[in-house]
Design an enzyme around this catalytic site. Structure first.
Site, PDB file in Angstrom:
ATOM      1  N   CYS A  85     -13.354  -2.151 -12.511  1.00 10.95           N
ATOM      2  CA  CYS A  85     -12.476  -1.613 -13.559  1.00 10.95           C
ATOM      3  C   CYS A  85     -11.572  -2.687 -14.148  1.00 10.95           C
ATOM      4  O   CYS A  85     -11.079  -2.527 -15.263  1.00 10.95           O
ATOM      5  CB  CYS A  85     -11.652  -0.467 -12.999  1.00 10.95           C
ATOM      6  SG  CYS A  85     -10.659  -0.941 -11.558  1.00 10.95           S
TER       7      CYS A  85
ATOM      8  N   ARG B 110     -13.670   1.350 -22.549  1.00 10.53           N
ATOM      9  CA  ARG B 110     -12.438   2.140 -22.392  1.00 10.53           C
ATOM     10  C   ARG B 110     -11.968   2.640 -23.770  1.00 10.53           C
ATOM     11  O   ARG B 110     -11.517   3.777 -23.900  1.00 10.53           O
ATOM     12  CB  ARG B 110     -11.334   1.282 -21.752  1.00 10.53           C
ATOM     13  CG  ARG B 110     -11.536   0.939 -20.294  1.00 10.53           C
ATOM     14  CD  ARG B 110     -11.433   2.138 -19.372  1.00 10.53           C
ATOM     15  NE  ARG B 110     -10.183   2.859 -19.501  1.00 10.53           N
ATOM     16  CZ  ARG B 110      -9.024   2.512 -18.921  1.00 10.53           C
ATOM     17  NH1 ARG B 110      -8.991   1.452 -18.129  1.00 10.53           N
ATOM     18  NH2 ARG B 110      -7.933   3.226 -19.086  1.00 10.53           N
TER      19      ARG B 110
ATOM     20  N   HIS C 138      -7.915   8.027 -11.629  1.00 13.88           N
ATOM     21  CA  HIS C 138      -7.987   7.230 -12.860  1.00 13.88           C
ATOM     22  C   HIS C 138      -9.137   7.785 -13.708  1.00 13.88           C
ATOM     23  O   HIS C 138     -10.165   7.141 -13.905  1.00 13.88           O
ATOM     24  CB  HIS C 138      -8.216   5.761 -12.502  1.00 13.88           C
ATOM     25  CG  HIS C 138      -7.882   4.802 -13.607  1.00 13.88           C
ATOM     26  ND1 HIS C 138      -7.406   5.199 -14.851  1.00 13.88           N
ATOM     27  CD2 HIS C 138      -7.959   3.433 -13.664  1.00 13.88           C
ATOM     28  CE1 HIS C 138      -7.201   4.131 -15.607  1.00 13.88           C
ATOM     29  NE2 HIS C 138      -7.529   3.056 -14.916  1.00 13.88           N
TER      30      HIS C 138
ATOM     31  N   ASP D 215     -13.274  -2.319  -6.606  1.00 15.44           N
ATOM     32  CA  ASP D 215     -11.925  -2.366  -7.183  1.00 15.44           C
ATOM     33  C   ASP D 215     -11.058  -3.171  -6.221  1.00 15.44           C
ATOM     34  O   ASP D 215     -11.468  -3.462  -5.081  1.00 15.44           O
ATOM     35  CB  ASP D 215     -11.389  -0.927  -7.356  1.00 15.44           C
ATOM     36  CG  ASP D 215      -9.998  -0.889  -8.003  1.00 15.44           C
ATOM     37  OD1 ASP D 215      -9.600  -1.872  -8.661  1.00 15.44           O
ATOM     38  OD2 ASP D 215      -9.300   0.139  -7.826  1.00 15.44           O
TER      39      ASP D 215
ATOM     40  N   GLN E 214     -10.762   5.866 -16.782  1.00 17.27           N
ATOM     41  CA  GLN E 214     -11.625   4.767 -16.350  1.00 17.27           C
ATOM     42  C   GLN E 214     -13.026   5.288 -16.022  1.00 17.27           C
ATOM     43  O   GLN E 214     -14.038   4.700 -16.401  1.00 17.27           O
ATOM     44  CB  GLN E 214     -11.007   4.105 -15.109  1.00 17.27           C
ATOM     45  CG  GLN E 214     -11.816   2.955 -14.560  1.00 17.27           C
ATOM     46  CD  GLN E 214     -11.792   1.728 -15.454  1.00 17.27           C
ATOM     47  OE1 GLN E 214     -10.735   1.300 -15.873  1.00 17.27           O
ATOM     48  NE2 GLN E 214     -12.950   1.171 -15.754  1.00 17.27           N
TER      49      GLN E 214
ATOM     50  N   ARG F 161       0.925   6.900 -17.345  1.00 15.18           N
ATOM     51  CA  ARG F 161       0.532   6.110 -16.174  1.00 15.18           C
ATOM     52  C   ARG F 161       1.698   6.182 -15.210  1.00 15.18           C
ATOM     53  O   ARG F 161       2.779   5.649 -15.499  1.00 15.18           O
ATOM     54  CB  ARG F 161       0.196   4.671 -16.550  1.00 15.18           C
ATOM     55  CG  ARG F 161       0.047   3.778 -15.339  1.00 15.18           C
ATOM     56  CD  ARG F 161      -0.628   2.455 -15.656  1.00 15.18           C
ATOM     57  NE  ARG F 161      -2.044   2.624 -15.918  1.00 15.18           N
ATOM     58  CZ  ARG F 161      -2.934   1.630 -15.910  1.00 15.18           C
ATOM     59  NH1 ARG F 161      -2.551   0.397 -15.669  1.00 15.18           N
ATOM     60  NH2 ARG F 161      -4.205   1.872 -16.152  1.00 15.18           N
TER      61      ARG F 161
HETATM   62  N1   CP Z   1      -8.708  -0.789 -15.674  1.00 12.70           N
HETATM   63  C1   CP Z   1      -7.456  -0.557 -16.124  1.00 12.70           C
HETATM   64  O1   CP Z   1      -6.952   0.572 -16.113  1.00 12.70           O
HETATM   65  O2   CP Z   1      -6.834  -1.647 -16.632  1.00 12.70           O
HETATM   66  P1   CP Z   1      -5.282  -1.739 -16.970  1.00 12.70           P
HETATM   67  O3   CP Z   1      -4.540  -1.520 -15.679  1.00 12.70           O
HETATM   68  O4   CP Z   1      -5.103  -3.117 -17.527  1.00 12.70           O
HETATM   69  O5   CP Z   1      -4.929  -0.677 -17.970  1.00 12.70           O
HETATM   70  N1  NVA Z   2      -6.735   0.719  -8.067  1.00 14.65           N
HETATM   71  C1  NVA Z   2      -6.078  -0.093  -9.068  1.00 14.65           C
HETATM   72  C2  NVA Z   2      -6.684   0.142 -10.412  1.00 14.65           C
HETATM   73  C3  NVA Z   2      -6.108  -0.667 -11.528  1.00 14.65           C
HETATM   74  C4  NVA Z   2      -6.721  -0.358 -12.850  1.00 14.65           C
HETATM   75  C5  NVA Z   2      -4.582   0.204  -9.065  1.00 14.65           C
HETATM   76  O1  NVA Z   2      -4.203   1.374  -8.949  1.00 14.65           O
HETATM   77  O2  NVA Z   2      -3.799  -0.745  -9.165  1.00 14.65           O
END
Ligand code: CP
Ligand code: NVA
Length: 297
Positions: free
Chosen positions: A253, A281, A130, A213, A133, A103
């Site tokens: 999400c 997930r 992502h 989102d 997701q 990440r």
């Molecule tokens: N939706 C998602 O990726 O959640 P987290 O950021 O908690 O991993």
């Molecule tokens: N768009 C959001 C998604 C989190 C799962 C972010 O990048 O923070």
């Protein structure tokens, strides 16, 4: 051949559908208490440069359920790019583990890592994508609505990482997707088959699936006040949901900012499937790891 999963579009359309179907099968096995240790003896290294609840849990528990081991390498310990270069960290991890999930703040860092990696690399969220997701999301739609081809999804909000991967997953599975966003917040991906409108009411009318989102993603906190102003009128509330099909589902999400991109009552409504998404997930991530890491020696 080493397979990475940095974007949904790295999978063929058939592979995306197969991954969704396998995720549903893995979930059924788990519920029946007969999951198979498909990744026994395999190790996954996880690197989180941003916070996470669902991604962390789904990869770590998913690896455990498949008989493997997941290790969380603290970004603050390895200090990738500062203490040690990205290519060096990548080559070292390749000598120990069978797969790596990152990440990252910057998608180009994930690409630089994958470029030097001799093991599969999974994007656990970058600024542009992502993909993990999106597989869980389309899995959830299929569970709730049946075959995906021809369904109508409306994404309301920022044309961000979640939106980009959702577009790619919809394109792969035949879901028709429309994005409703303020001017200046359109998706920035290259290619993709989607419509953009600037009126959420137009976009939601007749939708099978309504998705949103956060307006301010991780790393964009300095823009919060401007974004609150720019996205005014884009909240998914019960009035807006009434324009969708009567059996439409609401998706997010998570984490959700209630009172911003979605009202509390919509998250808690019978139409909301946000916690099914979160649960899925786990199984989607298992299916992705099996697809790209199952045969690596
Ligand atoms: N939706 C998602 O990726 O959640 P987290 O950021 O908690 O991993
Ligand atoms: N768009 C959001 C998604 C989190 C799962 C972010 O990048 O923070």
């Amino acid at each position: 051949m080493i397979r990475d999963f940095l974007k949904v579009s790295e999978f063929s359309d058939n592979e995306v559908q197969a991954c969704i179907d396998n995720a549903i099968a893995l979930k059924a096995d788990q519920k029946a208490g007969k999951s198979t240790p498909i990744l026994q003896g395999k190790t996954l290294v996880m690197i989180f440069e941003k916070p996470s609840t669902r991604t962390r849990l789904s990869f770590e528990i998913g690896m455990f359920q498949l008989g493997g081991l997941a290790i969380d390498l603290k970004a603050s310990d390895i200090q990738m790019g500062t203490r040690e270069t990205i290519p060096d960290v990548s080559r070292v991890i390749s000598r120990y583990a069978d797969m790596v999930m990152i990440r990252s703040n910057r998608h180009e860092d994930v690409e630089a890592f994958a470029d030097q990696s001799s093991i599969p690399v999974i994007n656990g969220l970058s600024d542009t994508d992502h993909p993990c997701q999106a597989i869980a999301d389309l899995m959830t739609v299929q569970e709730k609505k049946g075959p995906l081809k021809g369904l109508k999804m409306t994404y309301v909000g920022d044309g961000n990482n979640v939106c980009h991967s959702l577009i790619e997953a919809c394109n792969a599975t035949g879901v028709i997707i429309t994005v409703a966003c303020p001017e200046g917040y359109e998706p920035t991906m290259e290619g993709g088959d989607y419509a953009v409108v600037h009126n959420p009411k137009d976009a939601i009318t007749g939708a099978d699936v309504v998705y949103t989102d956060v307006w301010t993603s991780m790393g964009q906190e300095e823009e919060t006040q401007k974004r609150l102003r720019d996205f005014s009128g884009y909240e998914i509330n019960s009035d807006l949901m009434k324009l969708a099909k009567s059996d439409a589902i609401f998706m997010h999400c998570l984490p959700a900012h209630r009172g911003e991109e979605v009202s509390h009552d919509v998250v808690e409504s019978d139409q909301s499937v946000v916690f099914d998404q979160a649960e899925n997930r786990l199984h989607a991530q298992k299916a992705i790891m099996v697809a790209i890491g199952g045969s690596h020696v």
